[in-house]
Design an enzyme around this catalytic site. Structure first.
Site, PDB file in Angstrom:
ATOM      1  N   ASN A  75       0.837  -1.205   0.000  1.00  0.00           N
ATOM      2  CA  ASN A  75       0.000   0.000   0.000  1.00  0.00           C
ATOM      3  C   ASN A  75       0.869   1.251   0.000  1.00  0.00           C
ATOM      4  OD1 ASN A  75      -2.449  -1.355   0.065  1.00  0.00           O
ATOM      5  ND2 ASN A  75      -2.699  -1.176   2.274  1.00  0.00           N
ATOM      6  N   ARG A 142      -3.370 -16.711   6.393  1.00  0.00           N
ATOM      7  CA  ARG A 142      -1.995 -16.441   5.973  1.00  0.00           C
ATOM      8  C   ARG A 142      -0.980 -17.375   6.642  1.00  0.00           C
ATOM      9  NH1 ARG A 142      -1.735 -10.431   8.317  1.00  0.00           N
ATOM     10  NH2 ARG A 142      -0.173 -10.179   6.671  1.00  0.00           N
ATOM     11  N   GLY A 290      -6.399   0.826   5.504  1.00  0.00           N
ATOM     12  CA  GLY A 290      -5.435   1.325   4.544  1.00  0.00           C
ATOM     13  C   GLY A 290      -5.072   2.782   4.711  1.00  0.00           C
ATOM     14  N   ALA A 291      -5.810   3.522   5.539  1.00  0.00           N
ATOM     15  CA  ALA A 291      -5.542   4.956   5.680  1.00  0.00           C
ATOM     16  C   ALA A 291      -4.195   5.220   6.342  1.00  0.00           C
ATOM     17  CB  ALA A 291      -6.660   5.620   6.478  1.00  0.00           C
ATOM     18  N   ASP A 293      -1.480   3.391   6.109  1.00  0.00           N
ATOM     19  CA  ASP A 293      -0.449   3.161   5.098  1.00  0.00           C
ATOM     20  C   ASP A 293      -0.370   4.344   4.142  1.00  0.00           C
ATOM     21  OD1 ASP A 293      -0.258   0.578   6.238  1.00  0.00           O
ATOM     22  OD2 ASP A 293      -1.767  -0.182   4.847  1.00  0.00           O
TER      23      ASP A 293
END
Length: 354
Positions: A75, A142, A290-291, A293
Site C-alpha cells: 500500500n 496467511r 489502509g488509511a 499506510d
C-alpha cells in the site's frame, strides 16, 4: 458507513527553536544523509489477495465477492508511486493465480516489483473482509504463506543497498521467527552507520501476536528506527491508556522523527528541532482500512520532496483521505493541481478544511 472527521484545533502548530529541516548533531559522520537523500523507497512485507462483498452486504448475505490486494507495505509503495516517488516492493508470493494477480496489481501502479519472487511450495496469503454496521471485520488466512518464510536474506537485494528509505511494519515482525529476524537485521546497524533511513510503522495487529508479547517487541523495534509511525490509540493499547502524543515521544525517544497519528483529529511529528502538529482534513469515511499506510506514504513523499515537515504532514493527511473514501486499501489521489493547491494553503485556510 459514513462518518465526518474534523480536527480539534486550528492551523499547524510548531514548537521549534531551530529549522525543522536542520541536520541532526553528528550527521556529518553518518553514512545516511538526513533528511534522506532523493532516492527510492523500498518496502518489504507480505501482500495478500483480498476478497470482500460490496457494502452494505456482509459475507453471510452477499452474492459476490470483489477481488483486490491488501498489504501494508505494498500500500505504501503504491501510494508513493502515485505521488511520483520511485518505489520498490520486495516480497514472496505463491506461484498461484492469486500471487500472479497481486504482483500484476502492484506493478500496474508503477511500483518496481522485479525483486518479488514466487514460491511453488507455499501459497499466497488471503484476507477476507466482512463489512458490517459497526465496522469491517477482517479474517486472515496467511499461516504458512509464502511471505511468512521471508527472512533477512531479502535485505541483500540490490534495491535495498541503493535505497534512500527502507520501509517496514510491525506486521512483518509478527509473521514468523524468520520475518522477525528480517526486521532485526534491518535495525542491527546503528542509525548513524546505515546507508539508508529505516522507516517503521508500528501497525499493531493483535491477532498475529502471542498474548502479551507485542508491547515489548514493538517498543524496541519502533525505538530503533529513524522514522516511526504510530497511532495514538494503538500506542495507548500497547504502552498505557494514559499516554498522549508527548507521552508517546517519551516512550519512543530514539527515532529521528516520530509521527503520532490521532485518528481523524491531527498528526504530530516529533524531531530534534521540536514538534509540529497539523490537523486532519474533514473527510467522509467509507472504510478506514489502509488509511494509515496511505498517510505514511504521503509523509515519506513529502519528506523526500523537500524535508518540510508541516507539508509532509499535510501530504500524509491528503493521501490518507484518498484511502478513507474507498472500500479497498488504495484510492485515487486528487489531481495534481488540487494537491498542490492544498499543500499551498495558509494555516488558516488549511484549518477551514479540517
Amino acid at each position: 458507513m459514513s462518518a465526518s472527521r474534523s480536527a480539534g484545533d486550528g492551523g499547524e502548530r510548531t514548537s521549534a527553536s531551530r529549522p525543522v529541516t536542520g541536520e541532526p548533531v553528528g550527521a556529518a559522520e553518518a553514512t545516511v544523509s538526513w533528511p534522506p537523500a532523493d532516492g527510492p523507497v523500498v518496502c518489504v512485507g507480505e501482500t495478500m489477495a483480498a476478497l470482500a462483498p460490496e457494502p452494505p452486504d456482509s459475507l453471510e448475505t452477499g452474492e459476490s465477492l470483489r477481488v483486490s490486494v491488501a498489504g501494508a507495505e505494498s500500500n505504501v509503495a503504491m501510494y508513493l508511486a502515485d505521488l511520483g516517488r520511485a518505489a520498490v516492493w520486495l516480497s514472496v508470493l505463491g506461484d498461484d493465480p492469486f500471487g500472479r494477480r497481486v504482483r500484476a496489481a502492484v506493478a500496474a501502479t508503477g511500483v518496481d516489483v522485479s525483486g518479488v519472487r514466487h514460491d511453488p511450495g507455499r501459497p499466497t496469503g488471503l484476507l477476507i473482509k466482512d463489512p458490517g454496521p459497526t465496522g469491517t471485520r477482517v479474517h486472515y488466512y496467511r499461516r504458512g504463506s509464502a511471505a511468512s518464510a521471508l527472512g533477512p536474506g531479502i535485505l541483500d537485494d540490490p534495491a535495498v543497498t541503493s535505497a534512500a528509505v527502507l520501509h517496514l511494519t510491525g506486521v512483518t515482525a509478527a509473521l514468523s521467527p524468520s520475518c522477525r529476524e528480517l526486521v532485526e537485521r534491518a535495525l542491527a546497524t546503528p542509525p548513524g552507520e546505515r546507508s539508508y533511513a529505516v522507516s517503521f510503522d508500528v501497525n499493531h495487529r493483535p491477532a498475529l501476536w502471542p498474548e502479551g508479547t507485542a508491547p515489548a517487541v514493538l517498543r524496541d523495534v519502533a525505538d530503533r528506527a529513524d522514522i516511526t509511525f504510530v497511532g495514538l490509540d494503538e500506542a495507548q493499547r500497547l504502552w498505557g491508556d494514559e499516554l498522549d502524543a508527548g507521552g508517546v515521544r517519551k516512550t519512543l525517544p530514539g527515532p529521528r522523527l516520530l509521527v503520532v497519528k490521532d485518528g481523524g483529529r491531527a498528526a504530530t511529528v516529533f524531531g530534534e528541532a521540536g514538534e509540529v502538529t497539523v490537523p486532519a482534513l474533514r473527510t467522509e469515511v467509507v472504510e478506514p482500512v489502509g488509511a494509515g499506510d496511505a498517510f505514511a506514504a504521503g509523509f515519506l513523499a513529502g519528506l523526500l520532496r523537500d524535508g518540510d515537515l508541516p507539508r509532509a504532514l499535510r501530504l500524509g493527511h491528503i493521501t490518507a483521505a484518498s484511502a478513507l473514501k474507498v472500500t479497498g486499501d488504495h484510492g485515487p489521489l486528487p489531481d495534481p493541481a488540487t494537491l498542490e493547491r492544498l499543500l499551498g494553503l495558509t494555516s488558516r485556510e488549511w484549518a477551514e478544511h479540517a
